[in-house]
Design a protein around this motif. Sequence first.
Motif, mmCIF file in Angstrom:
data_model
loop_
_atom_site.group_PDB
_atom_site.id
_atom_site.type_symbol
_atom_site.label_atom_id
_atom_site.label_comp_id
_atom_site.label_asym_id
_atom_site.label_seq_id
_atom_site.Cartn_x
_atom_site.Cartn_y
_atom_site.Cartn_z
ATOM 1 N N ILE A 57 -7.894 -5.508 9.212
ATOM 2 C CA ILE A 57 -7.682 -5.193 7.979
ATOM 3 C C ILE A 57 -6.396 -4.132 7.697
ATOM 4 N N LEU A 58 -6.367 -3.262 8.746
ATOM 5 C CA LEU A 58 -5.262 -2.347 8.822
ATOM 6 C C LEU A 58 -3.962 -2.993 9.211
ATOM 7 N N ILE A 59 -3.845 -3.959 9.758
ATOM 8 C CA ILE A 59 -2.468 -4.771 10.006
ATOM 9 C C ILE A 59 -2.291 -5.871 9.095
ATOM 10 N N GLY A 60 -3.395 -6.271 7.864
ATOM 11 C CA GLY A 60 -3.175 -7.304 7.004
ATOM 12 C C GLY A 60 -3.719 -8.771 7.483
ATOM 13 N N VAL A 69 -5.397 0.699 2.567
ATOM 14 C CA VAL A 69 -4.613 1.218 3.692
ATOM 15 C C VAL A 69 -3.593 1.901 3.487
ATOM 16 N N LEU A 70 -3.290 2.824 4.422
ATOM 17 C CA LEU A 70 -2.078 3.639 3.995
ATOM 18 C C LEU A 70 -1.203 3.985 5.177
ATOM 19 N N HIS A 71 0.089 3.901 5.235
ATOM 20 C CA HIS A 71 1.303 4.067 5.988
ATOM 21 C C HIS A 71 1.913 5.142 5.732
ATOM 22 N N ASP A 72 1.808 6.129 6.573
ATOM 23 C CA ASP A 72 2.567 7.362 6.610
ATOM 24 C C ASP A 72 2.143 8.233 5.045
ATOM 25 N N GLY A 73 0.782 8.033 4.749
ATOM 26 C CA GLY A 73 0.192 8.498 3.520
ATOM 27 C C GLY A 73 0.428 7.846 2.244
ATOM 28 N N ALA A 77 0.607 -1.652 -0.729
ATOM 29 C CA ALA A 77 0.465 -2.442 -1.715
ATOM 30 C C ALA A 77 1.135 -3.863 -1.911
ATOM 31 N N THR A 78 2.534 -3.586 -1.731
ATOM 32 C CA THR A 78 3.246 -4.713 -1.928
ATOM 33 C C THR A 78 3.744 -5.438 -0.624
ATOM 34 N N LYS A 79 4.568 -6.674 -0.780
ATOM 35 C CA LYS A 79 4.873 -7.467 0.493
ATOM 36 C C LYS A 79 5.739 -6.632 1.195
ATOM 37 N N ALA A 80 6.479 -5.789 0.704
ATOM 38 C CA ALA A 80 7.389 -4.768 1.224
ATOM 39 C C ALA A 80 6.662 -3.869 1.885
ATOM 40 N N ASP A 81 5.575 -3.310 1.388
ATOM 41 C CA ASP A 81 4.856 -2.311 1.919
ATOM 42 C C ASP A 81 4.327 -2.769 3.493
ATOM 43 N N TRP A 82 3.971 -3.889 3.034
ATOM 44 C CA TRP A 82 3.395 -4.597 4.411
ATOM 45 C C TRP A 82 4.329 -4.990 5.581
ATOM 46 N N LYS A 83 5.528 -5.620 4.999
ATOM 47 C CA LYS A 83 6.679 -5.447 5.876
ATOM 48 C C LYS A 83 7.072 -4.297 6.769
ATOM 49 N N ALA A 84 7.180 -3.286 6.048
ATOM 50 C CA ALA A 84 7.576 -1.764 6.726
ATOM 51 C C ALA A 84 6.228 -1.730 7.574
ATOM 52 N N LEU A 85 5.067 -1.707 7.183
ATOM 53 C CA LEU A 85 3.908 -1.326 8.063
ATOM 54 C C LEU A 85 4.000 -1.946 9.340
ATOM 55 N N ARG A 86 4.110 -3.448 9.318
ATOM 56 C CA ARG A 86 4.250 -4.337 10.439
ATOM 57 C C ARG A 86 5.340 -3.744 11.511
ATOM 58 N N ARG A 87 6.499 -3.206 10.917
ATOM 59 C CA ARG A 87 7.359 -2.787 11.930
ATOM 60 C C ARG A 87 6.935 -1.537 12.774
#
Length: 277
Positions: A57-60, A69-73, A77-87
């Motif tokens: 779940i943490l990686i989608g 799921v929070l990335h840098d706090g 929520a969005t596709k762009a958010d998930w793309k940034a997380l997976r970088r």
Amino acid sequence: MTAILEGRNIVKTFTTRRGGQKHEVRAVGDVTVAADRGEIVGLVGESGCGKTTFSRILIGIETASSGTVLHDGKPVATKADWKALRRDVQYVFQDPYTSLCPTMRIGEALAEPLLVHGIGDKSERAERVREALSLVGLQGFIADRLPSQLSGGQRQRVSLARALMIRPRVLICDEIVSGLDVSVQAQVLTLLTELQASLGLSLIFISHDLRVIRYLCDRVVVMYRGEIVEQGPVERVFGAPESDYTRGLLAAIPDHSRRGEPRLGLRPAGHEGARLA
């Protein structure tokens, strides 16, 4: 300090059919785990306790029924958010053979994340492949090999190299040494501690083996039936466990010193650069 990666109040429920009726099975129930910069967090429990589902779940890979799921706090929520997380966050799977395409040469497999994220031209990607192989202790000719031509330890090193290709800040490692011989386990874990120290990585390390967690991790989260039963610094949890379940897990660790079986040849967490004994 804001955590790089956090799963907050995560719930995951699966729906199954039995006897023509729907039944809900809660795999993860209101679990919160965060990884700070440079920290190694161990997620431990018996098979089926929900630790792998939570990590996916943490990686989608899996979607939470509820929770965030929070990335840098910031909530993802969005596709762009998930793309940034997976970088920033990469996942290393348990079985390095099935996670690598059997018909794709190692160099191609390592370059693939760069292509997905639009990083570099052909020559730059080739150089990054050479650097990544060297980083995990493999020679450049490995790039021309197929997964079937490598040993289990070499394949797991390739999996680590691929996860490092886009220079993430967090690695999620799912039982990555469970299928390896004890001596190879020690080599991979030593490599992991060296990479963590040299690159400043944060790790979420999933295992059912408390010996590995004890030697590798700064903090441990103990899960049972989808819930956290105990968490805290490794020294405190192993030295003075508060949960009956944790005490039971610790009591079940084989005493290899009595039985004459090989021990995992690593120094405890806290020693600089754990090494083979």
